[in-house]
Design an enzyme around this catalytic site. Structure first.
Site, PDB file in Angstrom:
ATOM      1  N   GLU A   1       0.825  -1.214   0.000  1.00  0.00           N
ATOM      2  CA  GLU A   1       0.000   0.000   0.000  1.00  0.00           C
ATOM      3  C   GLU A   1       0.866   1.276   0.000  1.00  0.00           C
ATOM      4  O   GLU A   1       1.126   1.846   1.054  1.00  0.00           O
ATOM      5  CB  GLU A   1      -0.943   0.032   1.207  1.00  0.00           C
ATOM      6  CG  GLU A   1      -1.866   1.250   1.187  1.00  0.00           C
ATOM      7  CD  GLU A   1      -2.737   1.380   2.430  1.00  0.00           C
ATOM      8  OE1 GLU A   1      -3.636   2.234   2.434  1.00  0.00           O
ATOM      9  OE2 GLU A   1      -2.503   0.626   3.399  1.00  0.00           O
TER      10      GLU A   1
ATOM     11  N   LYS B   1      -2.748  -2.020  -2.839  1.00  0.00           N
ATOM     12  CA  LYS B   1      -3.787  -1.123  -2.342  1.00  0.00           C
ATOM     13  C   LYS B   1      -3.344   0.291  -2.671  1.00  0.00           C
ATOM     14  O   LYS B   1      -2.351   0.790  -2.132  1.00  0.00           O
ATOM     15  CB  LYS B   1      -4.003  -1.303  -0.836  1.00  0.00           C
ATOM     16  CG  LYS B   1      -5.118  -0.405  -0.283  1.00  0.00           C
ATOM     17  CD  LYS B   1      -5.534  -0.803   1.124  1.00  0.00           C
ATOM     18  CE  LYS B   1      -6.601   0.149   1.654  1.00  0.00           C
ATOM     19  NZ  LYS B   1      -7.150  -0.265   2.956  1.00  0.00           N
TER      20      LYS B   1
END
Length: 296
Positions: free
Chosen positions: A175, A212
């Site tokens: 992420e 993400k």
């Protein structure tokens, strides 16, 4: 690795719920839920209250495996129980795939980015994640500016740790969030995509990751990442957008599904009756599911 869970995450229709607020963000999450800081006197009481909140969310009839593919947990949540079962086991028994946040927060801003702080106990955490039947992990960095060397460093760090995570037969969610208020957000996203692709192309056939990412400024900017054979799934964070705005932006991106936190729980309150709570939860789940599966 649980192949049934792998298939659900890779091919299922739905989204991933992010319930992984940690020590630093927990007071804000509780305040948004209607629990002020004077409602608890120490960290233990605070985490008891946030687990009560998360348990209420997870046990709501609206928290439905037909629409929710997986859930990202905070480390303490992994070690606590819901209805007599460890949280990951409760989720798995209800056909929802459990993930674990493993980062220790963000370092100070340097070269336009915030790297992850060192994760000194990573191996021990991953060993315990295996014991608790966790499927995958998540770790977050933040990109504030389109600084080539800064973004390269963020991606290098993410993949270096992802390699260690994969050694424990877990699927890492990488992420590298791009700040939605960045003045050069689109340029940062282009640099980020290229840096991620370099690493993806060097993975072996038995190494798989998830990504993400902030919903891109340019629709379908991450198409190459979504279609890459080493990527199980690309999910989007809400990043401070309202649920409505995040959902509208998400709908513009083929193959991108949600992994929202604030946008998921924004309308929930400790003071709601069970009926009010479940209705609010259902509204949020339905709207985020729709944006994840129905594209413009």
């Amino acid at each position: 690795m649980n192949t049934t869970q792998f298939d659900k995450i890779k091919n299922g229709n739905g989204f991933i719920a992010a319930l992984d607020q940690s020590g630093g963000s927990t007071p804000k999450a509780l305040a948004g839920y209607g629990v002020p800081e004077d409602a608890y006197s120490n960290e233990d009481e605070m985490f008891d209250l946030v687990h009560k909140m998360r348990s209420r969310i997870i046990t709501s009839p609206a928290f439905d495996s037909d629409k929710i593919l997986g859930t990202i947990l905070f480390e303490q949540t992994m070690d606590r129980e819901i209805e007599g079962k460890y949280t990951a086991d409760y989720l798995a028994d209800n056909n929802i795939v459990p993930f674990l946040k493993v980062d220790k927060g963000l370092a100070e801003k340097e070269n336009g980015v915030q790297m992850m702080k060192p994760i000194h106990d990573l191996d021990e955490t991953l060993r315990r994640a295996n014991e608790r039947n966790i499927f995958g992990t998540k770790m977050r960095s933040v990109i504030h500016e389109s600084n080539q060397s800064g973004i390269e460093a963020v991606v290098n760090q993410q993949f270096e740790i992802a390699k260690r995570i994969m050694e424990y037969d877990l699927v890492p969610i990488i992420e590298p969030e791009v700040n939605i208020n960045s003045e050069d957000k689109e340029k940062s996203e282009e640099i980020l995509k290229n840096e991620i692709l370099k690493h993806l192309n060097n993975l072996s056939k038995d190494e798989n990751v998830m990504l993400k990412l902030t919903i891109p400024t340019k629709a379908n900017a991450y198409k190459e990442l979504i279609e890459h054979p080493r990527v199980v799934r690309v999910v989007a964070l809400s990043g401070g957008y309202s649920r409505e705005e995040a959902n509208e932006k998400l709908k513009e991106n083929e193959g991108l599904i949600a992994s929202f936190s604030r946008a998921l729980i924004a309308d929930l309150s400790a003071n709601q009756s069970d009926e009010e709570f479940n209705n609010s939860m259902k509204h949020a789940v339905d709207k985020i599911y729709d944006a994840s599966v129905n594209k413009k």
